[in-house]
Scaffold this motif. Structure first.
Motif, PDB file in Angstrom:
ATOM      1  N   VAL A 202    -112.318  20.095 -54.630  1.00 54.71           N
ATOM      2  CA  VAL A 202    -112.265  19.436 -55.935  1.00 54.71           C
ATOM      3  C   VAL A 202    -112.265  17.926 -55.713  1.00 54.71           C
ATOM      4  N   THR A 203    -112.197  17.154 -56.801  1.00 56.99           N
ATOM      5  CA  THR A 203    -112.148  15.700 -56.677  1.00 56.99           C
ATOM      6  C   THR A 203    -110.704  15.231 -56.526  1.00 56.99           C
ATOM      7  N   ARG A 204    -110.544  13.996 -56.071  1.00 57.33           N
ATOM      8  CA  ARG A 204    -109.200  13.428 -55.913  1.00 57.33           C
ATOM      9  C   ARG A 204    -108.495  13.324 -57.263  1.00 57.33           C
ATOM     10  N   VAL A 205    -109.224  12.961 -58.302  1.00 52.79           N
ATOM     11  CA  VAL A 205    -108.630  12.865 -59.637  1.00 52.79           C
ATOM     12  C   VAL A 205    -108.106  14.229 -60.086  1.00 52.79           C
ATOM     13  N   THR A 206    -108.888  15.276 -59.824  1.00 51.77           N
ATOM     14  CA  THR A 206    -108.490  16.624 -60.220  1.00 51.77           C
ATOM     15  C   THR A 206    -107.228  17.066 -59.492  1.00 51.77           C
ATOM     16  N   VAL A 207    -107.152  16.801 -58.175  1.00 50.02           N
ATOM     17  CA  VAL A 207    -105.966  17.224 -57.428  1.00 50.02           C
ATOM     18  C   VAL A 207    -104.745  16.415 -57.849  1.00 50.02           C
ATOM     19  N   ASN A 208    -104.952  15.144 -58.209  1.00 52.20           N
ATOM     20  CA  ASN A 208    -103.843  14.318 -58.683  1.00 52.20           C
ATOM     21  C   ASN A 208    -103.284  14.857 -59.992  1.00 52.20           C
ATOM     22  N   ARG A 209    -104.167  15.276 -60.882  1.00 55.19           N
ATOM     23  CA  ARG A 209    -103.724  15.846 -62.161  1.00 55.19           C
ATOM     24  C   ARG A 209    -102.995  17.164 -61.950  1.00 55.19           C
ATOM     25  N   ALA A 210    -103.498  17.990 -61.017  1.00 55.58           N
ATOM     26  CA  ALA A 210    -102.846  19.269 -60.751  1.00 55.58           C
ATOM     27  C   ALA A 210    -101.453  19.063 -60.168  1.00 55.58           C
ATOM     28  N   LEU A 211    -101.317  18.115 -59.242  1.00 60.59           N
ATOM     29  CA  LEU A 211     -99.997  17.798 -58.695  1.00 60.59           C
ATOM     30  C   LEU A 211     -99.051  17.316 -59.787  1.00 60.59           C
ATOM     31  N   SER A 212     -99.566  16.486 -60.677  1.00 60.28           N
ATOM     32  CA  SER A 212     -98.740  15.943 -61.762  1.00 60.28           C
ATOM     33  C   SER A 212     -98.248  17.059 -62.686  1.00 60.28           C
ATOM     34  N   ARG A 213     -99.116  18.036 -62.989  1.00 60.54           N
ATOM     35  CA  ARG A 213     -98.701  19.135 -63.859  1.00 60.54           C
ATOM     36  C   ARG A 213     -97.636  20.003 -63.199  1.00 60.54           C
ATOM     37  N   LEU A 214     -97.821  20.302 -61.928  1.00 57.66           N
ATOM     38  CA  LEU A 214     -96.832  21.119 -61.221  1.00 57.66           C
ATOM     39  C   LEU A 214     -95.501  20.385 -61.099  1.00 57.66           C
ATOM     40  N   ARG A 215     -95.569  19.082 -60.901  1.00 58.36           N
ATOM     41  CA  ARG A 215     -94.342  18.279 -60.817  1.00 58.36           C
ATOM     42  C   ARG A 215     -93.662  18.196 -62.175  1.00 58.36           C
ATOM     43  N   ARG A 216     -94.426  17.988 -63.220  1.00 50.83           N
ATOM     44  CA  ARG A 216     -93.883  17.902 -64.576  1.00 50.83           C
ATOM     45  C   ARG A 216     -93.186  19.199 -64.985  1.00 50.83           C
ATOM     46  N   ASP A 217     -93.735  20.327 -64.514  1.00 50.73           N
ATOM     47  CA  ASP A 217     -93.168  21.630 -64.875  1.00 50.73           C
ATOM     48  C   ASP A 217     -92.007  22.035 -63.975  1.00 50.73           C
ATOM     49  N   GLY A 218     -91.621  21.169 -63.071  1.00 49.66           N
ATOM     50  CA  GLY A 218     -90.456  21.433 -62.233  1.00 49.66           C
ATOM     51  C   GLY A 218     -90.700  22.397 -61.089  1.00 49.66           C
ATOM     52  N   LEU A 219     -91.972  22.621 -60.713  1.00 46.79           N
ATOM     53  CA  LEU A 219     -92.273  23.561 -59.647  1.00 46.79           C
ATOM     54  C   LEU A 219     -92.296  22.898 -58.276  1.00 46.79           C
ATOM     55  N   ILE A 220     -92.570  21.593 -58.247  1.00 46.05           N
ATOM     56  CA  ILE A 220     -92.629  20.868 -56.981  1.00 46.05           C
ATOM     57  C   ILE A 220     -91.994  19.494 -57.137  1.00 46.05           C
ATOM     58  N   ARG A 221     -91.697  18.879 -56.014  1.00 44.02           N
ATOM     59  CA  ARG A 221     -91.301  17.468 -55.975  1.00 44.02           C
ATOM     60  C   ARG A 221     -92.146  16.791 -54.897  1.00 44.02           C
ATOM     61  N   VAL A 222     -92.759  15.678 -55.237  1.00 40.76           N
ATOM     62  CA  VAL A 222     -93.655  14.987 -54.317  1.00 40.76           C
ATOM     63  C   VAL A 222     -92.967  13.747 -53.775  1.00 40.76           C
ATOM     64  N   GLU A 223     -92.938  13.626 -52.445  1.00 37.36           N
ATOM     65  CA  GLU A 223     -92.354  12.460 -51.779  1.00 37.36           C
ATOM     66  C   GLU A 223     -93.306  11.999 -50.680  1.00 37.36           C
ATOM     67  N   ARG A 224     -93.970  10.897 -50.913  1.00 33.45           N
ATOM     68  CA  ARG A 224     -94.920  10.337 -49.959  1.00 33.45           C
ATOM     69  C   ARG A 224     -95.939  11.388 -49.532  1.00 33.45           C
ATOM     70  N   ASP A 225     -95.883  11.803 -48.249  1.00 32.36           N
ATOM     71  CA  ASP A 225     -96.891  12.748 -47.768  1.00 32.36           C
ATOM     72  C   ASP A 225     -96.386  14.183 -47.753  1.00 32.36           C
ATOM     73  N   CYS A 226     -95.302  14.460 -48.473  1.00 32.19           N
ATOM     74  CA  CYS A 226     -94.737  15.803 -48.488  1.00 32.19           C
ATOM     75  C   CYS A 226     -94.602  16.328 -49.917  1.00 32.19           C
ATOM     76  N   VAL A 227     -94.749  17.637 -50.050  1.00 30.89           N
ATOM     77  CA  VAL A 227     -94.510  18.309 -51.325  1.00 30.89           C
ATOM     78  C   VAL A 227     -93.410  19.340 -51.109  1.00 30.89           C
TER      79      VAL A 227
END
Length: 252
Positions: A202-227
């Motif tokens: 996928v594109t970088r924009v798409t993966v950024n949006r997917a990470l943001s949705r998962l983070r917003r829903d409380g499924l993940i926490r993103v810290e620098r190079d780790c999820v």
């Protein structure tokens, strides 16, 4: 590499492909192989280049990538030493299957193709290891094609995170001899978000949006190079499969 213990023939014994070889064969293989060092960013081998040597990664991390006819880079994954790279290419003689790039400083031994094929012919354990690698790659390719054709980016990302977490848990269990305790798993992002996007197709924009949705829903926490995976069962549902049982078997 500065500050590290010098490598000896014993390092080959830590490579899964060679783990069953007796000491005499390991010493012989060490003497017949050629040592090479690769700095960060250097290309160990290019896709399509003649596969006349087996690359044995003893230290460091490499990424494998390919380029589509349209010029898009696809990232197949990354590997940490000790391991043997691109064994399939030496079997069919049609050139390397990917471009291998050093993500860290790497220490490599090169083994001539004829010697590697001799080991496959002579040693049942080596032969079984190669067959297992071929089977895993065939299944992984089929899964990748299915996911690319049918799953949205968020589901692909969730599935990738779960697969990486399960692989890390298996490695930790093998090192310690026992499963890890259930809790929050951590997955390292392979380089940049662009590299992750290349991995998922996928594109970088798409993966950024997917990470943001998962983070917003409380499924993940993103810290620098780790999820950090906060809710593996919910991630499995988001991935659209039944990975929960496997993950909890691994202690996640």
């Amino acid at each position: 590499m500065a500050g590290e213990e010098p490598l000896t023939w014993r390092a080959l014994g830590a490579v899964p492909l060679f783990a069953s070889l007796p000491e005499a064969r390991l010493r012989e293989l060490w003497a017949a192989s050629v040592p090479r060092g690769h700095p960060v960013g250097s290309v160990l081998r290019s896709a399509g280049a003649p596969a006349d040597h087996l690359l044995v990664l003893l230290r460091g991390r490499v990424a494998a990538t390919g380029t589509t006819g349209g010029g898009r880079v696809v990232r197949y994954g990354q590997w940490d030493g000790p391991c043997a790279l691109d064994k399939v290419a030496l079997l069919d003689g049609r050139g390397h299957t990917a471009t291998f790039t050093a993500l860290t400083c790497c220490a490599v031994r090169s083994v001539r193709r004829e010697r590697f094929l001799g080991l496959v012919d002579d040693m049942a354990a080596v032969r079984a290891h190669v067959f297992a690698v071929l089977a895993r790659q065939a299944r992984a390719q089929q899964q990748r094609l299915t996911e690319t054709a049918t799953l949205p980016a968020e589901a692909r990302l969730a599935g990738w995170l779960l697969a990486q977490a399960a692989a890390s848990a298996r490695g930790a269990r093998g090192a310690a001899g026992v499963p890890g305790a259930p809790g929050c798993a951590r997955v390292r992002i392979p380089g940049t978000q662009q590299a992750l996007a290349d991995t998922l197709g996928v594109t970088r924009v798409t993966v950024n949006r997917a990470l943001s949705r998962l983070r917003r829903d409380g499924l993940i926490r993103v810290e620098r190079d780790c999820v950090h995976l906060l809710a593996p069962e919910s991630l499995a549902l988001r991935a659209g499969d039944e990975r929960e049982h496997e993950l909890w078997d691994q202690g996640l």
